[in-house]
Every structure is written in C-alpha cells, then in structure tokens.
Design a protein around this motif. Sequence first.
Motif, PDB file in Angstrom:
ATOM      1  N   MET A   1       3.263 -26.902 -25.812  1.00 44.26           N
ATOM      2  CA  MET A   1       2.002 -26.838 -26.550  1.00 44.26           C
ATOM      3  C   MET A   1       0.840 -26.666 -25.589  1.00 44.26           C
ATOM      4  O   MET A   1       0.721 -27.364 -24.592  1.00 44.26           O
ATOM      5  CB  MET A   1       1.782 -28.142 -27.347  1.00 44.26           C
ATOM      6  CG  MET A   1       2.391 -28.124 -28.735  1.00 44.26           C
ATOM      7  SD  MET A   1       1.236 -27.477 -29.954  1.00 44.26           S
ATOM      8  CE  MET A   1       1.924 -25.920 -30.395  1.00 44.26           C
ATOM      9  N   ASP A 165       8.406 -16.907 -32.995  1.00 47.56           N
ATOM     10  CA  ASP A 165       7.774 -17.757 -33.997  1.00 47.56           C
ATOM     11  C   ASP A 165       6.286 -17.925 -33.822  1.00 47.56           C
ATOM     12  O   ASP A 165       5.728 -17.654 -32.762  1.00 47.56           O
ATOM     13  CB  ASP A 165       8.450 -19.125 -34.098  1.00 47.56           C
ATOM     14  CG  ASP A 165       8.923 -19.616 -32.766  1.00 47.56           C
ATOM     15  OD1 ASP A 165       8.054 -19.970 -31.971  1.00 47.56           O
ATOM     16  OD2 ASP A 165      10.152 -19.605 -32.522  1.00 47.56           O
ATOM     17  N   PHE A 166       5.669 -18.332 -34.911  1.00 48.21           N
ATOM     18  CA  PHE A 166       4.235 -18.645 -34.900  1.00 48.21           C
ATOM     19  C   PHE A 166       3.960 -19.690 -35.963  1.00 48.21           C
ATOM     20  O   PHE A 166       4.795 -19.929 -36.835  1.00 48.21           O
ATOM     21  CB  PHE A 166       3.377 -17.386 -35.118  1.00 48.21           C
ATOM     22  CG  PHE A 166       3.535 -16.696 -36.447  1.00 48.21           C
ATOM     23  CD1 PHE A 166       4.563 -15.779 -36.668  1.00 48.21           C
ATOM     24  CD2 PHE A 166       2.642 -16.941 -37.486  1.00 48.21           C
ATOM     25  CE1 PHE A 166       4.706 -15.118 -37.884  1.00 48.21           C
ATOM     26  CE2 PHE A 166       2.768 -16.274 -38.713  1.00 48.21           C
ATOM     27  CZ  PHE A 166       3.800 -15.367 -38.905  1.00 48.21           C
ATOM     28  N   THR A 167       2.790 -20.315 -35.854  1.00 47.09           N
ATOM     29  CA  THR A 167       2.396 -21.331 -36.828  1.00 47.09           C
ATOM     30  C   THR A 167       1.327 -20.767 -37.751  1.00 47.09           C
ATOM     31  O   THR A 167       0.336 -20.198 -37.286  1.00 47.09           O
ATOM     32  CB  THR A 167       1.874 -22.585 -36.101  1.00 47.09           C
ATOM     33  OG1 THR A 167       2.913 -23.049 -35.249  1.00 47.09           O
ATOM     34  CG2 THR A 167       1.501 -23.680 -37.085  1.00 47.09           C
ATOM     35  N   GLU A 168       1.563 -20.930 -39.035  1.00 44.64           N
ATOM     36  CA  GLU A 168       0.621 -20.470 -40.061  1.00 44.64           C
ATOM     37  C   GLU A 168       0.070 -21.696 -40.776  1.00 44.64           C
ATOM     38  O   GLU A 168       0.823 -22.443 -41.398  1.00 44.64           O
ATOM     39  CB  GLU A 168       1.369 -19.552 -41.038  1.00 44.64           C
ATOM     40  CG  GLU A 168       0.598 -19.169 -42.287  1.00 44.64           C
ATOM     41  CD  GLU A 168      -0.660 -18.351 -41.990  1.00 44.64           C
ATOM     42  OE1 GLU A 168      -0.564 -17.363 -41.242  1.00 44.64           O
ATOM     43  OE2 GLU A 168      -1.742 -18.720 -42.497  1.00 44.64           O
ATOM     44  N   THR A 169      -1.243 -21.914 -40.673  1.00 45.43           N
ATOM     45  CA  THR A 169      -1.821 -23.085 -41.342  1.00 45.43           C
ATOM     46  C   THR A 169      -2.471 -22.725 -42.680  1.00 45.43           C
ATOM     47  O   THR A 169      -2.897 -23.594 -43.421  1.00 45.43           O
ATOM     48  CB  THR A 169      -2.871 -23.798 -40.445  1.00 45.43           C
ATOM     49  OG1 THR A 169      -3.911 -22.865 -40.150  1.00 45.43           O
ATOM     50  CG2 THR A 169      -2.248 -24.275 -39.140  1.00 45.43           C
ATOM     51  N   THR A 177       4.258 -20.409 -45.249  1.00 41.47           N
ATOM     52  CA  THR A 177       3.356 -21.190 -44.410  1.00 41.47           C
ATOM     53  C   THR A 177       4.158 -22.065 -43.440  1.00 41.47           C
ATOM     54  O   THR A 177       5.382 -22.106 -43.517  1.00 41.47           O
ATOM     55  CB  THR A 177       2.415 -22.044 -45.299  1.00 41.47           C
ATOM     56  OG1 THR A 177       1.460 -22.721 -44.473  1.00 41.47           O
ATOM     57  CG2 THR A 177       3.175 -23.076 -46.125  1.00 41.47           C
ATOM     58  N   GLY A 178       3.464 -22.716 -42.525  1.00 40.82           N
ATOM     59  CA  GLY A 178       4.128 -23.647 -41.592  1.00 40.82           C
ATOM     60  C   GLY A 178       4.634 -22.947 -40.358  1.00 40.82           C
ATOM     61  O   GLY A 178       4.049 -21.969 -39.894  1.00 40.82           O
ATOM     62  N   ASP A 179       5.737 -23.453 -39.805  1.00 41.77           N
ATOM     63  CA  ASP A 179       6.313 -22.833 -38.612  1.00 41.77           C
ATOM     64  C   ASP A 179       7.210 -21.685 -39.058  1.00 41.77           C
ATOM     65  O   ASP A 179       8.200 -21.907 -39.738  1.00 41.77           O
ATOM     66  CB  ASP A 179       7.109 -23.868 -37.807  1.00 41.77           C
ATOM     67  CG  ASP A 179       6.171 -24.907 -37.189  1.00 41.77           C
ATOM     68  OD1 ASP A 179       5.032 -24.530 -36.850  1.00 41.77           O
ATOM     69  OD2 ASP A 179       6.564 -26.078 -37.083  1.00 41.77           O
ATOM     70  N   ILE A 180       6.835 -20.492 -38.667  1.00 41.89           N
ATOM     71  CA  ILE A 180       7.545 -19.296 -39.147  1.00 41.89           C
ATOM     72  C   ILE A 180       8.326 -18.670 -37.997  1.00 41.89           C
ATOM     73  O   ILE A 180       7.787 -18.399 -36.931  1.00 41.89           O
ATOM     74  CB  ILE A 180       6.538 -18.285 -39.732  1.00 41.89           C
ATOM     75  CG1 ILE A 180       5.798 -18.931 -40.915  1.00 41.89           C
ATOM     76  CG2 ILE A 180       7.241 -16.999 -40.153  1.00 41.89           C
ATOM     77  CD1 ILE A 180       4.662 -18.109 -41.458  1.00 41.89           C
ATOM     78  N   SER A 181       9.617 -18.467 -38.244  1.00 39.81           N
ATOM     79  CA  SER A 181      10.510 -17.854 -37.269  1.00 39.81           C
ATOM     80  C   SER A 181      10.958 -16.527 -37.850  1.00 39.81           C
ATOM     81  O   SER A 181      11.247 -16.456 -39.054  1.00 39.81           O
ATOM     82  CB  SER A 181      11.730 -18.765 -37.156  1.00 39.81           C
ATOM     83  OG  SER A 181      12.085 -18.927 -35.843  1.00 39.81           O
ATOM     84  N   VAL A 247      -2.586 -19.894 -33.158  1.00 39.53           N
ATOM     85  CA  VAL A 247      -2.237 -20.422 -34.474  1.00 39.53           C
ATOM     86  C   VAL A 247      -2.957 -19.528 -35.492  1.00 39.53           C
ATOM     87  O   VAL A 247      -4.106 -19.156 -35.271  1.00 39.53           O
ATOM     88  CB  VAL A 247      -2.735 -21.883 -34.606  1.00 39.53           C
ATOM     89  CG1 VAL A 247      -2.565 -22.405 -36.020  1.00 39.53           C
ATOM     90  CG2 VAL A 247      -2.010 -22.770 -33.593  1.00 39.53           C
TER      91      VAL A 247
END
Length: 299
Positions: A1, A165-169, A177-181, A247
């Motif tokens: 992080m 992956d990426f994070t979608e808030t 949404t959330g942690d997308i792989s 993010v």
Amino acid sequence: MSSARHSERFAPSPTGPLHLGHAFSALTGWQNAQVDGGTFLLRIEDIDRSRARPEWESQIFEDLKWLGLDWPQPVLRQSERLPAHQEALENLWKRRIIYPCTCRRRDIQAALSAPQEGVWTTGPDGPVYPGTCRHRHSRTGPLPEGDITLRLDMAAATSATGLLDFTETGQSPRGVTGDISFAPTNLVSSAGDIVLARRDLGTSYHLAVVVDDAYQQITHVTRGQDLFEATYIHVLLQHLLGLPVPVFHHHRLIRDEAGKRLAKRDDARAIAHYRAEGATPGDIRRMIGLETSAGHAKL
Ligand code: GLU
Ligand code: ZN
C-alpha cells in the motif's frame, strides 16, 4: 500500500462549456480530497488542439472558482506533455507491442462489414479494430513518427500478463465495486488493438491520462461511470509502463429529464447558463443531489 498523500484531479477538455455533470465530478473529487486533507488538482486535457479553445479554458476556471473550488498553480495542460507521451510510446515500441496502422476510417468500416469478420463487438472506443495492420508493417527500426496511427497489439501486450487489479470505491454502471481483479487477455476481444497515438495528435486520451496521472502523482481518480470500461485499459497501460495504479471512484451520471446523459453540446445545462439566470452555487449543488434543502451534503 502506498502512503502517498491523497491527490485528486479534475481533468476537463476545453472543448465546450462545463455542465452539471462536470460540476458533480469536480465537487465530488474536491470533497473526497477534503475528507483526508488531500490535494485537488486541475488538469486541462487539450491534446485535441483542433477542438480545444482558450475561451473554454477561461470559462472552466471561472465556473470552478464560482462553485467554490481552488487548486494549485500552475495548471498542467496535456498539450505540454507530448514529449512524455512520446517517451512512453518509445518504451512500448522497443518491446514491439505497438504497431503502425495506416487504415483510414473507411478501410476499417469496410473490413468490419466484410462477411468473414462475423459479428463485431464494440469496445470503449467504438467498434473493435479488425486487426488489418497488425502484421502489415515492420516493427523494427525507430518509432515511426508524424501523421501515423499507433495501436497497441493487445494480444502481444497481455499474453504474458497475469491478473491485474484495482480498487473501485464508486461503482460501474452495473454495480461492480470494491477490489476488482481481471484477466487482461479479456481485453483482446472487449477492446482490441486500441489507438495509443492518433495520427493527428501523436498521442491519445488513454495514453495521456495514464502518463499524466502518474506524473502528477494522482492517488485517486474521481470521474463519471461512462469511463469505467476504459479503466481496464488504463490499469493495463499502468502495468505495461510500470506506473502506479490509483484508486478509482466512478460516480453516477447526471441525466436530463428524459434520462439522457448530459453532453458538451447541452448548453441548456451549462453551469454558465444557470449562473446567467441567477442560480447560486448552492442551487447547483441541490440540482445534482449534493445537498438537500436542509443543507446536508450527500454523495
Ligand atoms: N478529459 C476527460 C473528459 O473530459 C476526462 C478524463 C478522465 O477523467 O479520465 O471527459
Ligand atoms: Zn490499419
């Protein structure tokens, strides 16, 4: 992080007036940055110099100030960043994952309507390119320059890449949404060999946005859900170029009474238009659902 300080950007193109959808984007990004003492930057996406106008740029500054926003100076213009975009193209060219495309619009249309192409799909940039030039030109020697389209060879670019992956808030139009792989190889059929340098610009939206977000150390990207599908391309480019992945927060779109998404040509919904009619910044916030008449902000 990463422990980088929260940094947001609002990145309008100076090709028309800002409308309620832009106000929603800018205010949401601004508010997200305020929550943890972050920075809010403004970037002018003016790579398409045939459509960008200084008057629209001035209007953007005025409208955003009127809405109560401010941002550090100097403001970055993407037109100043062409050497950096070129450098990223050089990098991909040396790895032989981009290629020159000499097709004209009508060649692509003809290829797409040829019976052997079968059913074509539509990606984030329109119809998926049928690949006509993929093996037509040599990929050796120096990067071809000037008046030439460069495309990403999506199969070659993704074949050795595992899940990304990426994070979608916020959320996608379908609620993802959330942690997308995701498997980048899926982009071969869903997006295809996207354009990374337009022949008239020497760069493209996808390339410019990724290179410049990294340059400006953007940690959080807030933008409309219409750009959600493009995010898969951006995360792949970030991976290929060794750039950090911010993010993402994709927000709902502001629609007119008929449920249609607002467009640049929708002058009736331009912030300047409401202003001229005597609206206050508070009225704008209420119109886009950021504030109720009791004054409670809601996102
Ligand atoms: N310049 C783009 C637009 O005006 C926004 C790009 C982005 O936020 O990634 O829609
Ligand atoms: Zn071609």
